[in-house]
Motif scaffolding. Structure first.
Motif, short mmCIF file in Angstrom:
data_model
loop_
_atom_site.label_atom_id
_atom_site.label_comp_id
_atom_site.label_asym_id
_atom_site.label_seq_id
_atom_site.Cartn_x
_atom_site.Cartn_y
_atom_site.Cartn_z
N ALA A 230 0.80 -1.25 -0.05
CA ALA A 230 -0.24 -0.03 -0.09
C ALA A 230 0.85 1.39 -0.05
O ALA A 230 0.34 2.09 -0.92
N ALA A 231 1.92 1.34 0.46
CA ALA A 231 2.58 2.40 0.86
C ALA A 231 3.43 2.93 -0.33
O ALA A 231 3.46 4.07 -0.80
N LYS A 234 0.77 4.27 -2.77
CA LYS A 234 0.22 5.68 -2.44
C LYS A 234 1.28 6.49 -2.88
O LYS A 234 0.97 7.53 -3.52
N TYR A 237 0.99 7.08 -6.65
CA TYR A 237 -0.15 7.88 -7.21
C TYR A 237 -0.11 9.37 -6.69
O TYR A 237 -0.92 10.08 -7.08
N ALA A 238 0.65 9.49 -5.48
CA ALA A 238 0.85 10.83 -5.12
C ALA A 238 1.43 11.90 -6.15
O ALA A 238 1.26 13.18 -5.94
N GLN A 244 -7.14 8.67 -7.52
CA GLN A 244 -7.90 8.42 -6.42
C GLN A 244 -7.90 7.01 -6.28
O GLN A 244 -7.69 6.29 -7.08
N LEU A 245 -8.07 6.65 -4.97
CA LEU A 245 -8.47 5.20 -4.57
C LEU A 245 -9.90 4.86 -4.81
O LEU A 245 -10.50 5.63 -4.05
N TYR A 252 -7.29 1.95 -7.76
CA TYR A 252 -6.80 3.57 -7.83
C TYR A 252 -7.08 3.63 -9.72
O TYR A 252 -6.76 2.89 -10.28
N GLN A 294 -1.53 -1.50 -8.37
CA GLN A 294 -2.46 -1.45 -7.56
C GLN A 294 -1.95 -2.08 -6.13
O GLN A 294 -0.83 -2.78 -6.06
N ASP A 295 -2.81 -2.00 -5.18
CA ASP A 295 -2.50 -2.56 -3.77
C ASP A 295 -2.56 -4.04 -3.74
O ASP A 295 -3.51 -4.50 -4.27
#
Ligand SMILES: O=C(Cc1ccccc1)Nn1cnc2ccccc21
Length: 328
Positions: A230-231, A234, A237-238, A244-245, A252, A294-295
């Motif tokens: 996840a990190a 994130k 996509y930052a 967005q999720l 995302y 993706q996560d």
């Protein structure tokens, strides 16, 4: 021996999966199968399936082959990470890929498949290229085609060269030196769970600094996307304005007009670069696109799927229990 087959993406512009031709039986019945380093069953759509579960796939007919022999009392049943499943019975059959034959390959005949497979006309089954410990045949598990032909190969390897929206290749028994740039960087794999499981050394988003961190991942051609912790997702996509999720997709998404940063993964000191354009998995409405990164959620490892593979030449070296990456 060495052999090479074309790996063709479907649907053409989405690269959701890659299929390659496999010749079964006598006379030859050629089916297009998904070559899958994340599983170890060789199974095919067959004439034993209910018509309601078939939609355009080519069917293997054991009765039409003089070399098929029932493996009595053996059955199989498999479920994949996305919940898709298939099951059936087993024959021994002549299986040829890129001119390399094995006369008595355990060929798993489907008599039932889940909707994900029924609704995919491009694939008539799967060819597992994981380690044989993952094979689901009972009461005695069977070896993969690659395991069976390994002793006859010029080198104990297969090379995966997938491309974005274009045919690539699977090569058995050789590494085509003209297919990649620079050196191949190898790292050991842990095959104790049947996967081609490796540890990457970190990642980098676009031109930001490289982040050293161990990423425990499997190299899985049967997974479309790049599934990461996840990190890391994130952080990626930052750097994508408007991403967005997405609540309803649980994934995302980003504006199709966005310019996506590249994603770099480390293998030791080697840096593998996935161009930003490769991270767009496809359009889901007029303006919204689906992320190719993706996560991994609650999976016990990350998954280096086709989004990553298509940016590299990847050598699966069973002889030295290692995997190699090179730019192209
Ligand atoms: O199932 C997965 C992803 C996965 C999830 C959890 C553990 C290990 C791998 N890939 N895959 C590999 N072959 C597939 C075939 C169909 C669907 C997904 C497929």
């Amino acid at each position: 021996s060495t052999g090479i087959v074309a790996a063709t993406p479907f649907p053409a512009e989405y690269d959701r999966e890659y299929v390659a031709p496999v010749s079964l039986g006598t006379p030859a019945q050629e089916l297009n199968l998904i070559f899958d380093t994340g599983s170890s069953d060789l199974w095919v759509f067959s004439t034993s399936m209910p018509a309601a579960q078939v939609a355009g796939q080519k069917l293997y007919n054991p009765s039409g082959s003089s070399t098929s022999a029932v493996l009595w009392g053996h059955t199989w049943s498999i479920q994949y990470g996305d919940g898709s499943r298939s099951s059936g019975t087993v024959v021994n059959e002549l299986v040829t890929i890129g001119g390399i034959s094995y006369a008595s390959q355990a060929l798993e005949i489907a008599n039932g498949v889940s909707a994900q497979f029924s609704q995919d006309p491009a694939s008539s089954g799967l060819l597992g290229l994981g380690f044989s410990i993952l094979n689901t045949v009972i009461p005695t598990s069977q070896k993969t085609w690659f395991d069976n032909v390994l002793p006859t190969l010029a080198a104990p390897v297969f090379t995966v060269d997938l491309k974005r929206a274009a045919p690539g290749t699977y090569t058995f028994g050789a590494i085509d030196a003209s297919s990649y740039a620079g050196k191949i960087e190898y790292t050991p794999i842990d095959n104790s769970n049947g996967f081609w499981r490796l540890q990457a050394s970190g990642y980098q988003v676009g031109t930001s600094p490289f982040q050293p961190t161990t990423i425990d991942a499997i190299a899985d051609t049967g997974t479309t996307l790049l599934m990461l912790p996840a990190a890391i997702v994130k952080a990626y996509y930052a750097q994508v304005p408007g991403s967005q999720l997405h609540a309803s997709y649980g994934a995302y998404t980003f504006p199709c007009s966005a310019k996506l940063p590249s994603f770099t993964f480390g293998i030791g000191r080697y840096r593998g670069v996935i161009p930003g354009a490769f991270v767009s998995y496809g359009r889901i409405d007029a303006t919204t696109c689906y992320g190719g990164i993706q996560d991994q959620g609650n999976l016990p490892f990350s998954i280096f799927g086709d989004i990553l593979m298509k940016a590299q030449v990847v050598v699966f070296d069973a002889g030295r229990t290692r995997i190699g990456f090179a730019a192209k």
